[in-house]
Design a protein around this motif. Structure first.
Motif, PDB file in Angstrom:
ATOM      1  N   LYS A  72     -19.923 -54.846 -17.022  1.00 44.55           N
ATOM      2  CA  LYS A  72     -20.099 -56.129 -16.343  1.00 44.55           C
ATOM      3  C   LYS A  72     -18.843 -56.565 -15.591  1.00 44.55           C
ATOM      4  O   LYS A  72     -18.914 -57.082 -14.479  1.00 44.55           O
ATOM      5  N   VAL A  92     -28.004 -54.324 -20.082  1.00 41.22           N
ATOM      6  CA  VAL A  92     -28.110 -53.682 -21.389  1.00 41.22           C
ATOM      7  C   VAL A  92     -27.165 -54.399 -22.339  1.00 41.22           C
ATOM      8  O   VAL A  92     -25.971 -54.508 -22.063  1.00 41.22           O
ATOM      9  N   THR A  93     -27.709 -54.907 -23.443  1.00 42.42           N
ATOM     10  CA  THR A  93     -26.889 -55.673 -24.388  1.00 42.42           C
ATOM     11  C   THR A  93     -26.781 -55.012 -25.758  1.00 42.42           C
ATOM     12  O   THR A  93     -25.878 -55.323 -26.523  1.00 42.42           O
ATOM     13  N   GLU A 116     -21.392 -56.159 -21.990  1.00 42.34           N
ATOM     14  CA  GLU A 116     -22.701 -55.772 -21.479  1.00 42.34           C
ATOM     15  C   GLU A 116     -22.565 -54.737 -20.368  1.00 42.34           C
ATOM     16  O   GLU A 116     -21.591 -54.731 -19.618  1.00 42.34           O
ATOM     17  N   LEU A 117     -23.578 -53.889 -20.257  1.00 36.21           N
ATOM     18  CA  LEU A 117     -23.618 -52.901 -19.189  1.00 36.21           C
ATOM     19  C   LEU A 117     -24.727 -53.282 -18.208  1.00 36.21           C
ATOM     20  O   LEU A 117     -25.812 -53.697 -18.615  1.00 36.21           O
TER      21      LEU A 117
END
Lengths: 490, 490
Positions: A72, A92-93, A116-117
């Motif tokens: 992020k 994605v978390t 996150e991603l």
């Protein structure tokens, strides 16, 4: 077979959907906004990929692969970039599911990511973060890399191929020692896209530059190719961005110049996507289905036998086998459809729907006469031709068809670029589906925005081959030095 | 150039990493567990893809594309499938970021998904959910589809190519009317993989079937090809699964048979991944770097000029240009490296590191004598050969090299399959890095599990070409009818 395609004039949008679905190109998946690209649709995409990939390699680029996920924090490093993409990101978390003990599969809250991603919506940030390790000296430049990948942009309103949450694309990312070299690359790749659109897809395009409002988030200049669809709406078919030193500065990518100085690297990025499939379908098709230019048709020629007895079929087949071999040697993609489960009429309709450029039908009478019945998809004309010399006739015919499809689209486009000299005239033309409207604009984002709000038309581009011409803005009446192209767009 | 490659015998694991990094094949990204595949590594993967893709098409398969995201609930539908993949899933929970007002980019909690999406670790569930709409009748079968895609499995311990969180692969998913047809397909694709491994990668493989413990989550039978690396560890290079009716039942995919009955469809899936790159690197390389079999080498022949004057270079280049043209016509991939920024010795080391199969060096003396100096990468032997007839000599030599690399790997493999007849002998062989150990096993998961816990060795497969032989299990002493292959594995 009953095709059930809505007429283009009746409901253009439904006509498009009908063709995509009935020609087996793609369908909506049960995952919101994501499509399934079906085998026939994918085989066209593979042809698009193969041609473009070769063009990229011919212009010195290599393929590579970068991660799907972007931390992020990377997004925040280039300010306008994050503004452009933050509102449409899949995040994605967590990295684990678990059984909750009652047989339900739930997210495991103990497996939460520290950071996150983001599923990549485009890869500038992760790639420039990588380039930092690859570029030290002018000797490492230019760095000319392309990636074929899937990307995700969370779209609320989706349409098959034209706008989907996940789509397939290629993204070129290059690094250069000077601004001039980077601009030259940006323009070169725009030319590659235009060449591909016109000479393979048979879709004429206007090359131009975007206004600041329509620029890619993080670019100094966005170049584009704009195509016109049969309903008079424009479609942006490819973009090539001059990114200046924005990403090099955001990710601190410097090189030692020949003169020994430390300088930030200059960047470009450029991409086309499965959106091209939408353009290809909408540009040429008709109420009978898809029309494909031969150069991108997975099947260029289909041959259908018409027979009553096994003896007749055997006779036809022995002729066809030889013809197929000859055509294949010439690089023609040909299919012999001798299924006995379907009648010829059904097959004719099916291949018409799927846009196969040339259909040959051969019956017992033809075998006696040394002829075949030939139907071309683009004009829907039939003719009887001699079997002798078919392997010379057909390749030439395929070239003619390619040319004819392009000419038809070009004529349509020429008929749909109209000059407007007042705002009333502009709005009238828009409602009449005039296509591109060439008009004077005062050069301000405010005027552009107001015209967009009032008419849904945007400035598609400032054409590269524009001639200067004094005039007044159709909206503000302020002075202008050139016309720009407006249109409603996909 | 100083290569800085750790010796294989000193530290095999470091040796492997050194080659991957120094030969510019791949590197770790800043995203945990995800790699960047660099241009040279990716060009090898492109060759792998091209060959496999043609083999899939030759066996009747078409490519298609299915969504990256899978709704969480789909996983739960096939019980053993979810157990197999739930603990290593990337989970998308939100679809928007926002600026928190203090300049920080944060997840927008108002944009939470109603149902979480899983980034595909494999696509059986989303594909079978789609097949439900595609299959009604026996006429729709077999359905033979392949997908080239990226997948994500959250790995805690990763190694470049061998085990990464995101990797690239192909996954075939086929549907059949009968169990027999599905099993035939499963075996056919295993043969395709074995053929590719042996005849392109030059890596000998054992074809076998997995024990229930090692089966794919949701399969009735998992077939595999197992290769042996130079450190005596096994590597599973490809798998092909007979899925029975498990997924058809989970997603309610039925067809009307010829007899008019409603039946569940039979399924297979099969895949190979960028892991093959790991196998390719580890199977053949040496302390000087990568060794590539010619059939997968992006550059098969490199030519380096050795000169003092421009005149000499000009003379060499005019000969080389002709040779390059001849070789290219024969389909040989050849590079002429006349960079003046690097010395010949540096170039020699670089191409050796990158595994180019044949290197030609040509100097002024060679031009006088009508000779070239030829070095082959596999044996590191040099010889002087005449310029006359090089275009005949080289293609033949490339075939010899391909064969030699395979033979060498095959001899190594033959020397590293050893029978063990007691548990002590078994453990001793394991510690001696004996490779595959052929031993009797009582057929129970419990024994298999205990051996794994005590020795880290697993049953790699029950070879398909096994002969029956009465014996007793090395661990439990219970009766056994055949030997199975154990090894420690990647």
């Amino acid at each position: 077979m009953s095709k059930g395609i809505t007429s283009k004039n009746e409901d253009y949008s439904q006509w498009y959907n009908d063709i995509v679905i009935k020609a087996d190109l793609a369908e909506h998946s049960s995952v919101k906004g994501c499509m399934v690209i079906k085998p026939y649709g994918y085989s066209i995409w593979e042809k698009i990929q193969a041609v473009l990939d070769q063009k990229f390699k011919d212009t010195g680029h290599s393929n590579a692969y970068f991660p799907l996920f972007i931390p992020k924090s990377y997004f925040s490093k280039e300010a306008s970039h994050v503004d452009g993409f933050a509102t449409e990101c899949a995040v994605v978390t967590h990295y684990r599911l678990k059984n909750d003990g009652n047989g339900n599969i739930v997210v495991d809250e103990t497996a939460k990511l520290e950071e996150e991603l983001i599923v990549r919506p485009t890869s500038e940030t992760i790639i420039w973060n990588t380039y930092k390790g690859w570029i030290q000296s002018y000797r490492d430049l230019p760095l000319l890399i392309n990636q074929w990948a899937n990307v995700v942009r969370w779209e609320m309103r989706t349409r098959l191929f034209l706008r989907t949450t996940e789509f397939l694309w290629q993204e070129g990312h290059t690094a250069h020692a000077t601004a001039d070299e980077a601009i030259e690359e940006t323009r070169k790749m725009l030319d590659v896209y235009a060449d591909f659109a016109e000479n393979w897809m048979a879709v004429p395009v206007v090359k131009g530059v975007k206004t600041p409002n329509e620029r890619f988030a993080g670019a100094l200049d966005t170049y584009c190719i704009e195509a016109l669809m049969q309903d008079g709406k424009a479609l942006q078919a490819g973009t090539s961005h001059f990114l200046g030193q924005n990403f090099a500065k955001a990710f601190d990518v410097k090189f030692t110049s020949k003169e020994g100085k430390q300088e930030h690297v200059w960047a470009t990025s450029w991409g086309v996507s499965t959106r091209l499939m939408g353009a290809l379908i909408m540009a040429h098709s008709d109420d009978a289905g898809l029309v494909l230019p031969p150069k991108l048709a997975p099947i260029q020629v289909v041959i259908v036998p018409i027979y009553k007895t096994d003896e007749e079929l055997k006779n036809i087949t022995s002729f066809v086998d030889e013809l197929v071999a000859k055509l294949k040697r010439l690089g023609v993609s040909v299919k012999y459809d001798d299924r006995d489960s379907q009648r010829p009429g059904f097959k004719f309709a099916e291949y018409e729907l799927k846009g196969v450029p040339v259909r040959l039908a051969i019956g017992a009478r033809d075998m006696e006469n040394g002829t075949v019945e030939l139907a071309r998809r683009d004009t829907r004309e039939k003719q009887t031709v001699t079997q002798d010399g078919l392997e010379i006739f057909i390749p030439q015919l395929l070239e003619d068809i390619q040319q004819n499809i392009f000419s038809k689209a070009l004529n349509f486009r020429q008929d749909h670029i109209t000059e407007a000299n007042s705002y009333d005239e502009f709005k009238e033309l828009l409602d009449g589906k005039a296509g591109f409207i060439s008009a004077h604009w005062d050069g301000t984002p405010e005027t552009e925005q107001k015209i967009k709000e009032e008419t849904k038309a945007t400035i598609r581009c400032i054409p590269l081959e524009n001639k200067l011409e004094d005039g007044v803005c159709i909206y503000s009446g302020k002075p202008s030095t050139q016309r720009v192209l407006f249109a409603r767009a996909y």
